[in-house]
Design a protein around this motif. Sequence first.
Motif, mmCIF file in Angstrom:
data_model
loop_
_atom_site.group_PDB
_atom_site.id
_atom_site.type_symbol
_atom_site.label_atom_id
_atom_site.label_comp_id
_atom_site.label_asym_id
_atom_site.label_seq_id
_atom_site.Cartn_x
_atom_site.Cartn_y
_atom_site.Cartn_z
ATOM 1 N N ILE A 137 2.868 -4.334 -30.072
ATOM 2 C CA ILE A 137 3.654 -5.567 -30.056
ATOM 3 C C ILE A 137 2.763 -6.797 -30.199
ATOM 4 C CG2 ILE A 137 3.716 -5.753 -27.518
ATOM 5 C CD1 ILE A 137 6.566 -6.913 -27.877
ATOM 6 N N LEU A 138 1.573 -6.773 -29.612
ATOM 7 C CA LEU A 138 0.687 -7.939 -29.724
ATOM 8 C C LEU A 138 0.268 -8.159 -31.181
ATOM 9 C CD1 LEU A 138 -1.580 -7.507 -26.574
ATOM 10 C CD2 LEU A 138 0.087 -9.307 -26.984
ATOM 11 N N PHE A 139 -0.093 -7.090 -31.862
ATOM 12 C CA PHE A 139 -0.508 -7.190 -33.260
ATOM 13 C C PHE A 139 0.647 -7.693 -34.128
ATOM 14 C CE2 PHE A 139 -1.009 -5.399 -37.504
ATOM 15 C CZ PHE A 139 -2.307 -5.749 -37.823
ATOM 16 N N ASN A 140 1.816 -7.094 -33.948
ATOM 17 C CA ASN A 140 2.959 -7.460 -34.787
ATOM 18 C C ASN A 140 3.456 -8.877 -34.526
ATOM 19 O OD1 ASN A 140 2.954 -5.030 -36.094
ATOM 20 N ND2 ASN A 140 4.642 -4.146 -34.951
ATOM 21 N N MET A 141 3.485 -9.289 -33.252
ATOM 22 C CA MET A 141 3.959 -10.632 -32.939
ATOM 23 C C MET A 141 2.975 -11.695 -33.424
ATOM 24 S SD MET A 141 6.916 -10.161 -31.730
ATOM 25 C CE MET A 141 6.963 -8.714 -32.816
ATOM 26 N N SER A 142 1.695 -11.359 -33.415
ATOM 27 C CA SER A 142 0.700 -12.310 -33.923
ATOM 28 C C SER A 142 0.922 -12.596 -35.402
ATOM 29 C CB SER A 142 -0.708 -11.734 -33.708
ATOM 30 O OG SER A 142 -1.688 -12.566 -34.301
ATOM 31 N N TRP A 143 1.156 -11.542 -36.199
ATOM 32 C CA TRP A 143 1.425 -11.721 -37.619
ATOM 33 C C TRP A 143 2.757 -12.424 -37.844
ATOM 34 C CZ3 TRP A 143 -1.415 -11.773 -41.742
ATOM 35 C CH2 TRP A 143 -2.611 -11.059 -41.782
ATOM 36 N N LEU A 144 3.755 -12.063 -37.045
ATOM 37 C CA LEU A 144 5.072 -12.681 -37.215
ATOM 38 C C LEU A 144 5.019 -14.179 -36.942
ATOM 39 C CD1 LEU A 144 8.112 -12.507 -37.714
ATOM 40 C CD2 LEU A 144 8.401 -11.909 -35.300
ATOM 41 N N ARG A 145 4.316 -14.576 -35.889
ATOM 42 C CA ARG A 145 4.213 -16.001 -35.577
ATOM 43 C C ARG A 145 3.432 -16.747 -36.655
ATOM 44 N NH1 ARG A 145 4.993 -18.790 -31.220
ATOM 45 N NH2 ARG A 145 3.025 -19.909 -31.484
ATOM 46 N N THR A 146 2.351 -16.149 -37.134
ATOM 47 C CA THR A 146 1.520 -16.824 -38.129
ATOM 48 C C THR A 146 2.259 -16.990 -39.453
ATOM 49 O OG1 THR A 146 -0.495 -15.937 -37.124
ATOM 50 C CG2 THR A 146 -0.657 -16.738 -39.387
ATOM 51 N N LEU A 147 2.771 -15.884 -39.982
ATOM 52 C CA LEU A 147 3.423 -15.930 -41.295
ATOM 53 C C LEU A 147 4.869 -16.396 -41.201
ATOM 54 C CD1 LEU A 147 2.056 -12.613 -42.857
ATOM 55 C CD2 LEU A 147 1.345 -14.946 -43.369
ATOM 56 N N GLY A 148 5.597 -15.885 -40.197
ATOM 57 C CA GLY A 148 7.010 -16.234 -40.064
ATOM 58 C C GLY A 148 7.218 -17.724 -39.840
ATOM 59 N N ASN A 149 6.432 -18.305 -38.935
ATOM 60 C CA ASN A 149 6.564 -19.741 -38.680
ATOM 61 C C ASN A 149 6.310 -20.559 -39.940
ATOM 62 O OD1 ASN A 149 6.981 -18.956 -36.072
ATOM 63 N ND2 ASN A 149 5.256 -20.056 -35.197
ATOM 64 N N ALA A 150 5.273 -20.169 -40.691
ATOM 65 C CA ALA A 150 4.927 -20.917 -41.908
ATOM 66 C C ALA A 150 6.020 -20.795 -42.966
ATOM 67 C CB ALA A 150 3.596 -20.410 -42.462
ATOM 68 N N ILE A 151 6.503 -19.573 -43.192
ATOM 69 C CA ILE A 151 7.528 -19.369 -44.223
ATOM 70 C C ILE A 151 8.819 -20.090 -43.848
ATOM 71 C CG2 ILE A 151 8.980 -17.647 -45.370
ATOM 72 C CD1 ILE A 151 6.643 -15.664 -44.985
ATOM 73 N N GLU A 152 9.231 -19.967 -42.587
ATOM 74 C CA GLU A 152 10.487 -20.597 -42.178
ATOM 75 C C GLU A 152 10.391 -22.117 -42.250
ATOM 76 O OE1 GLU A 152 13.876 -20.293 -38.662
ATOM 77 O OE2 GLU A 152 11.941 -19.306 -38.393
ATOM 78 N N PHE A 153 9.240 -22.665 -41.917
ATOM 79 C CA PHE A 153 9.063 -24.118 -41.973
ATOM 80 C C PHE A 153 9.125 -24.621 -43.414
ATOM 81 C CE2 PHE A 153 6.541 -28.006 -42.264
ATOM 82 C CZ PHE A 153 7.082 -28.767 -41.238
ATOM 83 N N VAL A 154 8.468 -23.893 -44.319
ATOM 84 C CA VAL A 154 8.377 -24.338 -45.710
ATOM 85 C C VAL A 154 9.646 -24.027 -46.498
ATOM 86 C CG1 VAL A 154 7.147 -23.989 -47.895
ATOM 87 C CG2 VAL A 154 5.863 -24.204 -45.769
ATOM 88 N N ARG A 155 10.188 -22.823 -46.333
ATOM 89 C CA ARG A 155 11.306 -22.374 -47.162
ATOM 90 C C ARG A 155 12.663 -22.553 -46.499
ATOM 91 N NH1 ARG A 155 11.191 -22.563 -51.747
ATOM 92 N NH2 ARG A 155 12.250 -20.638 -52.310
ATOM 93 N N GLY A 156 12.680 -22.837 -45.196
ATOM 94 C CA GLY A 156 13.946 -23.058 -44.517
ATOM 95 C C GLY A 156 14.431 -21.836 -43.770
ATOM 96 N N THR A 157 15.265 -22.077 -42.762
ATOM 97 C CA THR A 157 15.716 -20.998 -41.876
ATOM 98 C C THR A 157 16.596 -19.983 -42.589
ATOM 99 O OG1 THR A 157 15.536 -22.365 -39.886
ATOM 100 C CG2 THR A 157 17.063 -20.509 -39.802
#
Length: 324
Positions: free
Chosen positions: A199-219
Amino acid sequence: MRELHTFADEQVAHRFISILQSRQMPAHAEQEGASWIVWIENDDHRDKARELLTEFQANPDAEQFAEAEKTAKRILAEKLEAEKTRQKLRKDLRDRWRGVWWKCHPVATIMVAISVFVVAVSTELSPVKFTQRIIPVTCNLETSVIRNSLFIQETIKMVDEEGNDAAGFLNKSPTEVLKTWQIWRYVTPIFIHFNALHILFNMSWLRTLGNAIEFVRGTRRFLGLVLFIAVVSNVAQLIWSGPAFGGMSGVDFGLIGYVWMKGKTQPQHGLALPQEQVVMSMLWMLLCIGGAFGPIANAAHVGGFLAGMVIGARTAIWKKIARS
């Protein structure tokens, strides 16, 4: 700006202004005593405006003027709507740049919260069990209703070798979920994680990439992307090895593929990955396939990665097809 004409009736003055504006000639009226003066704002329009005024005075009820009024009203309505949209966009951008999570990346944050919650309520804590002697095992409570409702197929009650209750599955058919109408199961395995490192590995990637994609491309785009990758990666793993799997890594690899392709095909969107990071991600995938880290949902990794690449490059693909 030139004075064009003086009207005694306010309504007539504004009606003529609407006609001028429908012909792309900006104008406005000013009151002077009991009269209304119409001003033409661009001197280049003065002669055409005078010709139109002559026609209007000769036959103010002509059909062309009635249509012109309708056109002017439509143009005004469009301008007001466009201004509302601009105001909303300015407000949204201000809120997003303030950095509050429910404006910047609500879906990515909620996904992390759900994953942590599932681990918290589905882990047997007495006693704490470990894998490889040092990594705490999670989501190992076999009777957890929440955990078992997230697997891609409905579980059945079984008994393990030690006589304890356990969860099992009947078969690995990808259409089994459709028969029970529990279609959420095509997505929800992404919230199950089987040890702390997982879970630590997966959540780290999700926060890094997910936050960036959602911010740039929209929810909405981000949510659609996650759902698509989740379904593809989960079904791929189900077909490959059966229903006993879970984890966000299929989605994470999908996001890696998506950002990689976006950076290659549409760099103007502001999403990209350094080449060495892509190489390391693919090396990690190959090590998992080779069995370096034990049982891994490799089909979910590969399926998610390919799904993300396709979505990331789809605009370039369609353009290439259209040109051919």
